[in-house]
Design a protein around this motif. Sequence first.
Motif, short mmCIF file in Angstrom:
data_model
loop_
_atom_site.label_atom_id
_atom_site.label_comp_id
_atom_site.label_asym_id
_atom_site.label_seq_id
_atom_site.Cartn_x
_atom_site.Cartn_y
_atom_site.Cartn_z
N ASN A 140 1.03 -1.27 0.14
CA ASN A 140 0.16 0.08 0.13
C ASN A 140 0.82 1.31 0.02
O ASN A 140 0.42 2.29 0.74
CB ASN A 140 -0.89 -0.02 1.31
N VAL A 176 -5.64 -8.46 7.32
CA VAL A 176 -5.92 -7.38 6.88
C VAL A 176 -7.51 -7.10 6.80
O VAL A 176 -8.32 -8.05 6.91
CB VAL A 176 -5.56 -7.52 5.61
N THR A 205 -5.85 -4.61 0.04
CA THR A 205 -4.29 -4.81 0.30
C THR A 205 -3.73 -4.68 -0.86
O THR A 205 -4.08 -5.78 -1.61
CB THR A 205 -4.03 -5.73 1.38
#
Length: 961
Positions: free
Chosen positions: A684, A706, A710
């Motif tokens: 990211n 997550v 992502t």
Amino acid sequence: MKKHNFLLLILLLVSVFSFGQTYNMGNGANGTISTCTGTFRDGAGNYAASQNGTITFCPSTPGDRVRITFTAFDTESGFDYLDVWNANAVGAPGTADDRFMGTPALPFTVTSTSPDGCLSFQFISDGSIQYAGWSGTISCVTPCVPPTAALVDTSTVDICPSTSVTPGSSTVAFNASNSTTPGGSLVRYEWDWGDGTSSVTAVPNTTHAFPTTGGLYVVRLRVRNNIFTTDPLGCLSTNSVTRTVRVMPSPSFTGTSTSPVTAACGSSVTLNGSALSQTIIQSTPTVISSPVNLPDGSGANYTSSLDFSGLFPAGATITAGCYPTLSFNLEHSYSGDLEITLISPSGQSVMVYDQHGGGTHFGTCANAADDGVPGCVANYTIVNTGGIAWTAATGVTTTTTTNCGVYTGACETGNYYIPQIYNSTNSFNALNGATMNGVWTLQIRDNLAIDDGVLTNWSLTFPSSCYSNLQTITPDLSTATWTHIGGGPSVPAQTTTTTIVNNPGPACPSPGPCIGNQLNNNITIGPFPAPGSYVYSFTVTDEFGCQYKRDITVNALCPCLLSLTSQVNSDNQAICLGNTIAPIAYTFGGSATSVNVTGLPNGLFANIVGSVVTISGTPTLTGTYNYTVSSVGCTTNFVLNGTITISPGPSLNTITNNSSLCGSANAIFNLTGTANAIVTYNINGGAAQTVTLNAGGTGTVTVTGVTTNTILNTTSIVPTAVPIIGNGLSATGGNTPVNSTGIISALGATANVANCSFVDNTNSTLTITLQHTVPAGTSIIVSLARDTNAGTVTITSGGASITFNVSPNDILQRITIIPTVATNTVTITRTAGIVWVDGVQYTFTSPGCSIPIFNSSTVFVNTIPSVPTIASVAPTCSSDGTSSISNYSATNTYTFTPTGPTVGASGVITGMVLGTSYTVTSGNGICTSASSVGFSNAAQLLTPSVPTIASVAPTCSSDGT
């Protein structure tokens, strides 16, 4: 066979006073006679056969000297002779100071030079043929009282030489007018100029021109008066007065740049200035004689003397290290007549030539007439050893003759001695112990009739170490500066360094030292903007104000300029596909108006701005590309070449993931590509991270927990670093340089011509080119061995320098040098002696190609729907049995089990059947949630039909009836 010379002898009748007495030479000892008058004869009539008589005459007045003037002389030449000694007794056979025989020119005079004034004679005749003999008048002379030599000015004269920018006059004036004499008047001034020449003047004032280059000359003056009683030239001063003339030596400019120096337009050059003091030594005194005629002497001795008084340390005597060199200029036909003897001041003598040549002649052209007119002389030098023997079988004589300025007549035919260096007939060791100071005599005895000649001069030179305190001068150098006049770059600020130097050269007499100095001044001039010749002057001034200059011409050449202006080797680059090359810049100028660049790979471009062309870009294809840069506009265009190698490099093939996720979970990315490659990525857009692919070319990146989408972004890929081992690729300089390339030998192996190059004084530098350009900090092993102990080995590479001088000799050692900058060469320099060089070896780790990559992969994370809540609507008369979902979301899809009901706008459920339980599932296409809703207990009210009631008002009953 005897030479006969029958001449009609006309005796000169001499009238004597009644007190005169005749002294006849009888056979045997005739004793000593003290007299200053009378007649000395051989006897009445012809002398006797087989006669051997002696007689001595001493002066009757103490202090006087006996003189005998011969008015008649006739003996059998070569067999009957009269010997004379300047002594009060005859000496050993063959040691006489003079010998007379035959018919010498008359009259001739013999005057004693002995301190006691005596003359001793010995007459010897053979058993056949007797001639008239001789008659001589006896007298005495009183020795003169010598004059005193003096100079008005005895100060040292310092002269700048002709090689100086400020030369002085080498003609020096001398004034001897304050010389004095106790009797008579001064008539002869004898000058020894100290430069190998001499002269005689009748007046006290004179000048002399000395050599114009560096030299130290001690001028010596002796004077004579007009009292000729004991010397026909006059009475000689017992002293000599000296004056020193110094013509300064030019400094040595060894180390100064050699003109011309070439510079390219736009570039600068360094000019080195170096000057070293030089020493001059007093010229070794060489005393030269006056001419002596050599008429047909038939046994006569002809002598010439040189005065070396005061030139040597007091009491100095001849030793083997002080044997002189004898030189004479001689012409004489029939050399078999001559004996040449060198006689020391104390009487020791050596016969240097003994009637060897027979009919061989001295000179270059002997007068064939033998009429007393000199022919052409030649110079002969005689040494104790090191020359050629007079009797050598070859290389001694020639038949070539040459006339000269003083004689152009017919030359005697036959052989002539070649003018060169000869060995003395007898060893100079006969002179050992002889006094060095005083009068040295050269005696030439003519033993046979007919032939004549001339001795124009002779000289003696002794080794410089034998003289007393030879003077020296080593001028200090004061300033050394660079100057420039005219166009071209100006001289920058400059600094001169001074170093004291002992015995700077070319020679310094023992015990020394001769102390001088060295000045150094190096400057960098430039850049030169345009073609042309520019003169820069290096001027040095010594302590006496003498200036010396060296002009250095700098030729700026701009016919066609093209040069690489980037770093070393930047024109040869190796990169991976996808990388951008380091820009390569070339400068052009002079008559070059532009450049052409060809052979570049796709993705590279040449951009010209002003006089610089720059190659840059990112190649798009792999391969090796040899490109050229050529000038445009030159009569002969200049071409430079370079090579760019583009390799594929590592690659990243695919990225897969476990998308999509429902709620919090681990995002997993799977990478495939080049085995063992290292991939740089971020998550990211965050911090850079790396993952190394395994031997199968795969790798995994896991991001835990997550909750949102992502993204993995790759930025570059690079292969794992690999160690590289290398040796020498090629070599230049030294001896057999190829032996220093390739794999090095084992430590401790023997160094020799088979496995090593070697560096010596003749080829003092060896440069080895490496197989790779190694980065700074690389350890380079040098395998070498010392062969001789002298000097030191210096090893340089990439800004680093170390020295080597390790034993044992001829056994290979290993030392390490670590360059401070990237390099591909190692240089070995030997200052003296010999060193073996086996080769070099190095190891470094290549960083590999870093390839930029821009792959990305996204793992999507979906939201889990809420559990639907269904609320029933209270039954009413109008109710149709509908319900609604209170947490309805239009983005979700609602399904029922069993099927039937539907969800309308705002979550209104229709189609449910009374008494049925349903499972409601809420889904968003990824995630689902379910709940059970029962409708079996719900009241479902039906809307009744409207009754038709006649005359009676309708009412609602409780049961709906």
